[in-house]
Design a protein around this motif. Structure first.
Motif, PDB file in Angstrom:
ATOM      1  N   GLU A  39       0.776  -1.270   0.340  1.00  0.00           N
ATOM      2  CA  GLU A  39      -0.060  -0.101   0.223  1.00  0.00           C
ATOM      3  C   GLU A  39       0.896   0.992  -0.109  1.00  0.00           C
ATOM      4  O   GLU A  39       0.370   2.528  -0.463  1.00  0.00           O
ATOM      5  N   GLY A  40       1.909   0.952   0.749  1.00  0.00           N
ATOM      6  CA  GLY A  40       2.510   2.305   0.927  1.00  0.00           C
ATOM      7  C   GLY A  40       3.649   2.483  -0.781  1.00  0.00           C
ATOM      8  O   GLY A  40       3.385   3.572  -0.749  1.00  0.00           O
ATOM      9  N   CYS A  41       4.024   0.824  -1.520  1.00  0.00           N
ATOM     10  CA  CYS A  41       4.422   1.167  -2.369  1.00  0.00           C
ATOM     11  C   CYS A  41       3.052   2.605  -3.454  1.00  0.00           C
ATOM     12  O   CYS A  41       3.403   3.118  -4.683  1.00  0.00           O
ATOM     13  N   ARG A  42       1.821   1.841  -3.191  1.00  0.00           N
ATOM     14  CA  ARG A  42       1.389   2.305  -4.554  1.00  0.00           C
ATOM     15  C   ARG A  42       0.824   4.293  -4.033  1.00  0.00           C
ATOM     16  O   ARG A  42       1.007   4.907  -5.012  1.00  0.00           O
ATOM     17  N   SER A  43       0.644   4.218  -2.993  1.00  0.00           N
ATOM     18  CA  SER A  43       0.517   5.190  -2.530  1.00  0.00           C
ATOM     19  C   SER A  43       1.855   6.420  -2.958  1.00  0.00           C
ATOM     20  O   SER A  43       1.150   7.837  -3.720  1.00  0.00           O
ATOM     21  N   VAL A  44       2.866   5.606  -2.906  1.00  0.00           N
ATOM     22  CA  VAL A  44       3.868   7.309  -3.717  1.00  0.00           C
ATOM     23  C   VAL A  44       3.924   6.828  -4.661  1.00  0.00           C
ATOM     24  O   VAL A  44       5.429   7.250  -5.896  1.00  0.00           O
TER      25      VAL A  44
ATOM     26  N   HIS B 230      -0.680  -6.298 -11.310  1.00  0.00           N
ATOM     27  CA  HIS B 230      -1.878  -5.849 -11.982  1.00  0.00           C
ATOM     28  C   HIS B 230      -2.651  -5.478 -12.149  1.00  0.00           C
ATOM     29  O   HIS B 230      -3.152  -4.135 -12.794  1.00  0.00           O
ATOM     30  N   MET B 231      -2.763  -4.439 -10.816  1.00  0.00           N
ATOM     31  CA  MET B 231      -4.193  -3.852 -10.612  1.00  0.00           C
ATOM     32  C   MET B 231      -3.815  -2.333 -10.332  1.00  0.00           C
ATOM     33  O   MET B 231      -4.683  -1.205 -10.539  1.00  0.00           O
ATOM     34  N   PHE B 232      -2.428  -2.388  -9.571  1.00  0.00           N
ATOM     35  CA  PHE B 232      -1.758  -0.752  -9.398  1.00  0.00           C
ATOM     36  C   PHE B 232      -0.773  -0.465 -10.300  1.00  0.00           C
ATOM     37  O   PHE B 232       0.170   0.564  -9.599  1.00  0.00           O
ATOM     38  N   LYS B 233      -0.517  -1.369 -11.203  1.00  0.00           N
ATOM     39  CA  LYS B 233       0.886  -1.048 -12.339  1.00  0.00           C
ATOM     40  C   LYS B 233       1.784  -0.577 -11.410  1.00  0.00           C
ATOM     41  O   LYS B 233       2.181   0.014 -11.025  1.00  0.00           O
ATOM     42  N   LEU B 234       2.713  -1.421 -10.020  1.00  0.00           N
ATOM     43  CA  LEU B 234       3.024  -1.811  -9.348  1.00  0.00           C
ATOM     44  C   LEU B 234       4.398  -2.615  -9.982  1.00  0.00           C
ATOM     45  O   LEU B 234       4.496  -3.961  -9.296  1.00  0.00           O
ATOM     46  N   PRO B 235       6.081  -1.913 -10.449  1.00  0.00           N
ATOM     47  CA  PRO B 235       5.731  -3.181 -10.263  1.00  0.00           C
ATOM     48  C   PRO B 235       6.716  -3.723  -9.527  1.00  0.00           C
ATOM     49  O   PRO B 235       7.740  -2.791  -8.918  1.00  0.00           O
TER      50      PRO B 235
END
Ligand code: NAD
Length: 335
Positions: A112-117, A168-173
């Protein structure tokens, strides 16, 4: 570049953070110093990092969603190396709850932290244990890993799937690394090399499970750190070994990958003990025991995918690595 590393008081995270700081990066280190093993050793490891002005310590529990979110918001790291976890195969028989808090919830808060920033690349720790008692050797990422034998392995396999879904959902490599039995200076007191060295020096007997016939792909810490940093610097490729992805041209997925990272030259437990005896110049008193619940007879990493994509090549023979551990142990404990 600012890199957020979790598990900086732990064995592998501490070495990774040190190497990044030496290379001139800013490192934000998260660790709550769990009491799973000697906290003084963890504190001594941390002291190696606090000497660098580029190091910021955040002593927080990864299961604390708000605190993890705050750290990501304050430092806005571009890359994240997530190594904090409740480790240990056998302890998951005694205390599975710790694995839920640190590995499942802890990895969720990091995702979630990775996604948020909008983190550019998350590299996270998995384990050879996900292969369970797979008989096909060496273990390849293309083999199934659907029958974990321990709850530890189940949580690590779940971490891979969680990261896959975030790609897949949030484009987090992201890239998961399946480590094979890591050893070396500043190593973990619950692991075989530490326990053997400690017992032999004290003149105490050592417990040899599966009568020493177990085979392990022991991997030296410097080779693991090099592998992690190679991967961190290599943008993840648009392929996955977990499941076929939809066409990347038409689908909003980000790259996701899992790699083995090991020495790829397994030895038996008895040979490993021989090496400890040679390095110490002492003989072990061995208590031969049957295999324990959750143990697997053999591990052996196929690292050809990692080599092809990043040039990774393990360099430290186990003879040399064991010598370096014993040298560190004797000087650190002054014995
Ligand atoms: P370690 O126990 O030495 O380090 C893990 C660190 O994470 C510890 O310092 C601990 O305090 C911290 N931690 C645990 N839960 C936390 C939480 N909820 N919040 C904040 N910090 C927390 O273990 P290690 O050997 O350095 O392992 C690093 C990673 O590699 C782990 O994910 C482990 O599962 C994986 N791994 C290790 C090996 C190995 O042989 N060492 C093999 C396969 C996989």
């Amino acid at each position: 570049m600012t890199v957020l590393v979790t598990g900086t008081a732990g064995f592998i995270g501490n070495h990774v953070a040190l190497r990044l700081l030496e290379a001139g990066h800013q490192v934000v280190g998260i660790d709550c110093l769990t009491p799973y093993y000697d906290v003084r050793l963890k504190t001594a490891r941390l002291a190696r990092l606090t000497a660098f002005p580029g190091f910021r310590e955040e002593r927080i529990d990864l299961a604390d969603f708000e605190e993890v979110a705050r750290v990501f918001e304050v430092y806005r790291p571009r890359r994240v190396v997530h190594l904090a976890a409740q480790a240990g195969v056998r302890y998951s028989l005694e205390n599975p709850r710790a694995y839920v808090d640190s590995n499942l919830i802890g990895t969720f808060t990091v995702l979630e932290g990775c996604r948020s920033v909008g983190v550019e690349h998350l590299v996270f720790a998995s384990t050879s244990s996900v292969y369970g008692a797979n008989r096909e050797q060496p273990f390849s990422e293309h083999h199934p890993a659907d029958h974990p034998l321990t709850f530890y392995a189940a949580t690590k396999r779940a971490n891979e799937m969680m990261a896959h879904s975030y790609a897949h959902m949030f484009k987090l490599p992201s890239t998961g690394l399946r480590f094979f039995t890591v050893y070396g200076p500043w190593g973990r007191p619950d692991m075989a090399l530490f326990l053997f060295t400690q017992a032999i020096l004290k003149g105490e007997p050592i417990k040899v499970f599966n009568h020493g016939d177990m085979v392990r792909d022991f991997t030296y810490i410097d080779d693991i750190v090099s592998g992690i940093l190679h991967v961190l610097d290599t943008p993840p490729l648009p392929v996955t070994s977990l499941a076929p992805l939809p066409d990347p041209a038409t689908s909003p997925v980000a790259p996701f990958r899992v790699y083995n990272i090991g020495n790829s030259r397994p030895v038996t437990l008895l040979r490993y003990i021989d090496l400890v005896e040679e390095a110490l110049g002492m003989t072990a008193r061995k208590i031969m025991l049957p295999m324990q619940l959750g143990d697997v007879p053999g591990t052996w990493a196929d690292v050809s995918d990692l080599h092809a994509d990043t040039g990774y090549q393990p360099e430290t023979p186990v003879e040399e690595g064991v010598r370096r551990f014993v040298e560190w142990y004797r000087s650190y404990y002054n014995v």
